[in-house]
Scaffold this motif. Structure first.
Motif, PDB file in Angstrom:
ATOM      1  N   GLU A 297     -76.684  88.677  62.240  1.00  0.00           N
ATOM      2  CA  GLU A 297     -77.586  89.834  62.210  1.00  0.00           C
ATOM      3  C   GLU A 297     -78.591  89.763  63.345  1.00  0.00           C
ATOM      4  OE1 GLU A 297     -80.750  92.140  59.259  1.00  0.00           O
ATOM      5  OE2 GLU A 297     -80.109  90.082  58.803  1.00  0.00           O
ATOM      6  N   GLN A 298     -79.159  88.584  63.575  1.00  0.00           N
ATOM      7  CA  GLN A 298     -80.153  88.443  64.647  1.00  0.00           C
ATOM      8  C   GLN A 298     -79.549  88.793  66.001  1.00  0.00           C
ATOM      9  OE1 GLN A 298     -82.286  84.700  64.581  1.00  0.00           O
ATOM     10  NE2 GLN A 298     -82.323  84.671  62.342  1.00  0.00           N
ATOM     11  N   LEU A 299     -78.323  88.311  66.253  1.00  0.00           N
ATOM     12  CA  LEU A 299     -77.674  88.621  67.531  1.00  0.00           C
ATOM     13  C   LEU A 299     -77.438  90.121  67.675  1.00  0.00           C
ATOM     14  CD1 LEU A 299     -74.762  86.760  69.224  1.00  0.00           C
ATOM     15  CD2 LEU A 299     -74.573  89.209  68.836  1.00  0.00           C
ATOM     16  N   GLU A 300     -76.902  90.747  66.635  1.00  0.00           N
ATOM     17  CA  GLU A 300     -76.570  92.164  66.717  1.00  0.00           C
ATOM     18  C   GLU A 300     -77.816  93.022  66.888  1.00  0.00           C
ATOM     19  OE1 GLU A 300     -74.151  92.916  63.272  1.00  0.00           O
ATOM     20  OE2 GLU A 300     -72.482  91.702  64.020  1.00  0.00           O
ATOM     21  N   ARG A 301     -78.863  92.708  66.143  1.00  0.00           N
ATOM     22  CA  ARG A 301     -80.090  93.504  66.277  1.00  0.00           C
ATOM     23  C   ARG A 301     -80.752  93.289  67.629  1.00  0.00           C
ATOM     24  NH1 ARG A 301     -81.265  96.320  61.858  1.00  0.00           N
ATOM     25  NH2 ARG A 301     -80.465  95.620  59.826  1.00  0.00           N
ATOM     26  N   ALA A 302     -80.638  92.093  68.165  1.00  0.00           N
ATOM     27  CA  ALA A 302     -81.226  91.831  69.483  1.00  0.00           C
ATOM     28  C   ALA A 302     -80.513  92.636  70.563  1.00  0.00           C
ATOM     29  CB  ALA A 302     -81.161  90.331  69.796  1.00  0.00           C
ATOM     30  N   VAL A 303     -79.186  92.714  70.478  1.00  0.00           N
ATOM     31  CA  VAL A 303     -78.438  93.490  71.460  1.00  0.00           C
ATOM     32  C   VAL A 303     -78.796  94.970  71.361  1.00  0.00           C
ATOM     33  CG1 VAL A 303     -76.135  94.281  72.119  1.00  0.00           C
ATOM     34  CG2 VAL A 303     -76.520  91.857  71.608  1.00  0.00           C
ATOM     35  N   VAL A 304     -78.802  95.517  70.158  1.00  0.00           N
ATOM     36  CA  VAL A 304     -79.071  96.948  69.981  1.00  0.00           C
ATOM     37  C   VAL A 304     -80.518  97.284  70.331  1.00  0.00           C
ATOM     38  CG1 VAL A 304     -79.109  98.829  68.287  1.00  0.00           C
ATOM     39  CG2 VAL A 304     -77.223  97.191  68.290  1.00  0.00           C
ATOM     40  N   ALA A 305     -81.434  96.362  70.110  1.00  0.00           N
ATOM     41  CA  ALA A 305     -82.836  96.597  70.456  1.00  0.00           C
ATOM     42  C   ALA A 305     -83.024  96.820  71.953  1.00  0.00           C
ATOM     43  CB  ALA A 305     -83.695  95.417  69.991  1.00  0.00           C
ATOM     44  N   GLY A 306     -82.063  96.354  72.740  1.00  0.00           N
ATOM     45  CA  GLY A 306     -82.122  96.607  74.178  1.00  0.00           C
ATOM     46  C   GLY A 306     -81.755  98.026  74.557  1.00  0.00           C
ATOM     47  N   HIS A 307     -81.367  98.827  73.565  1.00  0.00           N
ATOM     48  CA  HIS A 307     -80.985 100.224  73.804  1.00  0.00           C
ATOM     49  C   HIS A 307     -81.704 101.093  72.782  1.00  0.00           C
ATOM     50  CE1 HIS A 307     -77.959  98.454  76.385  1.00  0.00           C
ATOM     51  NE2 HIS A 307     -77.603  97.689  75.370  1.00  0.00           N
ATOM     52  N   PRO A 308     -83.024 101.219  72.899  1.00  0.00           N
ATOM     53  CA  PRO A 308     -83.809 101.910  71.869  1.00  0.00           C
ATOM     54  C   PRO A 308     -83.444 103.375  71.693  1.00  0.00           C
ATOM     55  CG  PRO A 308     -85.136 101.457  73.831  1.00  0.00           C
ATOM     56  CD  PRO A 308     -83.861 100.699  73.995  1.00  0.00           C
ATOM     57  N   GLU A 309     -82.864 104.005  72.722  1.00  0.00           N
ATOM     58  CA  GLU A 309     -82.490 105.414  72.592  1.00  0.00           C
ATOM     59  C   GLU A 309     -81.419 105.594  71.518  1.00  0.00           C
ATOM     60  OE1 GLU A 309     -80.333 103.937  76.363  1.00  0.00           O
ATOM     61  OE2 GLU A 309     -81.851 103.284  74.955  1.00  0.00           O
ATOM     62  N   PHE A 310     -80.502 104.631  71.413  1.00  0.00           N
ATOM     63  CA  PHE A 310     -79.479 104.685  70.376  1.00  0.00           C
ATOM     64  C   PHE A 310     -80.019 104.191  69.039  1.00  0.00           C
ATOM     65  CE2 PHE A 310     -75.972 104.351  73.764  1.00  0.00           C
ATOM     66  CZ  PHE A 310     -75.862 105.735  73.823  1.00  0.00           C
ATOM     67  N   GLU A 311     -80.877 103.214  69.076  1.00  0.00           N
ATOM     68  CA  GLU A 311     -81.461 102.705  67.832  1.00  0.00           C
ATOM     69  C   GLU A 311     -82.203 103.818  67.103  1.00  0.00           C
ATOM     70  OE1 GLU A 311     -83.386  98.437  66.631  1.00  0.00           O
ATOM     71  OE2 GLU A 311     -84.197  99.449  68.380  1.00  0.00           O
ATOM     72  N   ARG A 312     -82.971 104.614  67.843  1.00  0.00           N
ATOM     73  CA  ARG A 312     -83.695 105.747  67.238  1.00  0.00           C
ATOM     74  C   ARG A 312     -82.729 106.793  66.703  1.00  0.00           C
ATOM     75  NH1 ARG A 312     -86.988 104.998  71.848  1.00  0.00           N
ATOM     76  NH2 ARG A 312     -85.879 106.686  72.916  1.00  0.00           N
ATOM     77  N   LEU A 313     -81.643 107.028  67.430  1.00  0.00           N
ATOM     78  CA  LEU A 313     -80.665 108.024  67.020  1.00  0.00           C
ATOM     79  C   LEU A 313     -80.099 107.712  65.639  1.00  0.00           C
ATOM     80  CD1 LEU A 313     -78.857 110.490  67.779  1.00  0.00           C
ATOM     81  CD2 LEU A 313     -77.261 108.839  68.772  1.00  0.00           C
ATOM     82  N   PHE A 314     -79.728 106.472  65.390  1.00  0.00           N
ATOM     83  CA  PHE A 314     -79.113 106.128  64.118  1.00  0.00           C
ATOM     84  C   PHE A 314     -80.120 106.002  62.987  1.00  0.00           C
ATOM     85  CE2 PHE A 314     -75.675 105.064  67.008  1.00  0.00           C
ATOM     86  CZ  PHE A 314     -74.603 105.610  66.339  1.00  0.00           C
ATOM     87  N   LEU A 315     -81.374 105.777  63.308  1.00  0.00           N
ATOM     88  CA  LEU A 315     -82.404 105.790  62.272  1.00  0.00           C
ATOM     89  C   LEU A 315     -82.614 107.185  61.702  1.00  0.00           C
ATOM     90  CD1 LEU A 315     -85.120 103.400  63.780  1.00  0.00           C
ATOM     91  CD2 LEU A 315     -83.732 103.001  61.735  1.00  0.00           C
ATOM     92  N   SER A 316     -82.185 108.201  62.456  1.00  0.00           N
ATOM     93  CA  SER A 316     -82.401 109.590  62.044  1.00  0.00           C
ATOM     94  C   SER A 316     -81.210 110.180  61.302  1.00  0.00           C
ATOM     95  CB  SER A 316     -82.697 110.450  63.289  1.00  0.00           C
ATOM     96  OG  SER A 316     -83.788 109.929  64.016  1.00  0.00           O
ATOM     97  N   THR A 317     -80.234 109.364  60.961  1.00  0.00           N
ATOM     98  CA  THR A 317     -79.029 109.874  60.307  1.00  0.00           C
ATOM     99  C   THR A 317     -78.818 109.186  58.966  1.00  0.00           C
ATOM    100  OG1 THR A 317     -77.462 108.222  61.113  1.00  0.00           O
ATOM    101  CG2 THR A 317     -78.020 110.006  62.614  1.00  0.00           C
ATOM    102  N   ARG A 318     -77.845 109.692  58.218  1.00  0.00           N
ATOM    103  CA  ARG A 318     -77.423 109.047  56.976  1.00  0.00           C
ATOM    104  C   ARG A 318     -76.077 108.353  57.145  1.00  0.00           C
ATOM    105  NH1 ARG A 318     -79.640 113.971  54.723  1.00  0.00           N
ATOM    106  NH2 ARG A 318     -77.557 114.907  54.573  1.00  0.00           N
TER     107      ARG A 318
END
Length: 352
Positions: free
Chosen positions: A273-294
């Motif tokens: 989990e730590q590895l995956e979240r660290a990688v995705v955190a480097g792309h906040p534009e996508f991280e925000r996108l998926f926080l806005s969906t179900r």
């Protein structure tokens, strides 16, 4: 050809398992060099002619070349006199290839007209088999896809290529999504970033399917999820543990998997989990996108393993390969781990 002076915003090439490819080759010089056989009903597909069966759907196994799957499905709907969404198939097959696959046509109570309909279909495509079935065919319902491919103008050290192919047969390759999923120069990713998240969760009336902006949104979301998956897989390839499960691996038959991101991110825990979240955190534009969906987080295998991989060298520096892959995994991904491929079909795309 892209302008080398323009720095692409999105990475569309990812590291290979051995650090570098050991050969180069031309792919799809002709459609006959790329043959795909969908395996849905093995006990039926080896027979000649139709098989016994009953149900409201007439299933037809066709051989096609030059037509993509969705085009064939629309044409079959017209021939069968049914609606486009009443035609089913298990997966999309490349038009720049010779492919055989099953389609289901909703034709209830019309068994007496099957022969006439099959004759009309046979005027457009070669009919390999048919049967009646109780249900519409669904995406991913088939068991596997068989491939018989010819690589042309193969260059490289033959001993090194033989060793790489043997390792590929034993261990598999990183299960990247192919660059075509992301659009020209990552255009689908750019559109994903610019989606209006307030209009994503449900289409008018709660209906699913059909075309229009809803289906386009699904395409862009899929591109974003796939790209994040590739980025996580690339990090694990570079770390050298892409083919082994990590601590925190969700239970999927003990096989290593990566995230198809969603609301909540990932179902992994611990180190993974730590590895995956660290990688995705480097792309906040996508991280925000998926926080806005179900959209529910899912998992995908990190490794694609060709089943019964065989190869034979031809006299003209060509290489013939045969293998099978599960649904949703791609022959070009497998081969690109060993060879730098020049896809000759891309120069023919502007003709369609």
């Amino acid at each position: 050809m892209t302008d080398a002076s323009v720095e692409p915003r999105w990475r569309l090439e990812w590291p290979v398992s051995s650090g570098q490819r050991v050969g180069s080759a031309r792919l799809k010089v002709s459609p006959e060099d790329f043959r795909v056989t969908e395996c849905l009903w093995p006990e039926v597909e080896g027979q000649a002619g139709g098989a016994e069966g009953a149900g409201e759907h007439l299933c037809v196994r066709l051989e096609k070349s030059g037509d993509n799957t969705e085009f064939v499905a629309r044409e079959l709907a017209q021939l069968a006199g049914c609606k486009a969404f009443e035609v089913g198939f298990c997966g999309l097959k490349d038009r720049h290839a010779v492919t055989s696959q099953w389609f289901s046509l909703y034709c209830p109570g019309r068994e007496a007209s099957d022969a006439e309909l099959l004759s009309a279909i046979g005027e457009r495509w070669r009919v390999l088999n048919w049967r009646r079935h109780a249900r519409k065919l669904r995406r991913g319902e088939h068991q596997a896809n068989g491939f018989e491919l010819v690589l042309r103008e193969v260059q490289g050290d033959r001993q090194a290529m033989e060793a790489a192919l043997a390792l590929l047969a034993e261990r598999g390759a990183p299960n990247y999504f192919g660059p075509q999923r992301f659009g020209f120069q990552g255009g689908n990713l750019e559109r994903a970033v610019n989606l209006d998240v307030t209009r994503l969760n449900r289409k008018k009336g709660g209906r699913r399917g059909g075309g229009g902006s809803g289906s386009k949104n699904v395409l862009y979301f899929s591109a974003a999820r796939s790209w994040l998956f590739n980025e996580v897989l690339a990090a694990r390839v570079e770390a050298g543990h892409w083919f082994e499960a990590m601590a925190g691996e969700p239970a999927v038959d003990g096989s290593p998997t990566g995230p198809l991101w969603g609301d909540g991110g990932t179902t992994a825990s611990g180190d993974q989990e730590q590895l995956e979240r660290a990688v995705v955190a480097g792309h906040p534009e996508f991280e925000r996108l998926f926080l806005s969906t179900r959209m529910k987080p899912e998992r995908r295998a990190l490794v694609t393993r060709p089943d019964n991989l065989q190869w034979q060298w031809q006299e003209d520096d060509s290489l013939r390969l045969q293998f099978a892959l599960p649904p949703g995994q791609y022959a070009t991904t497998v081969l690109a781990d060993v060879f730098e491929l020049q896809d000759m079909s891309l120069s023919r795309d502007n003709k369609y």
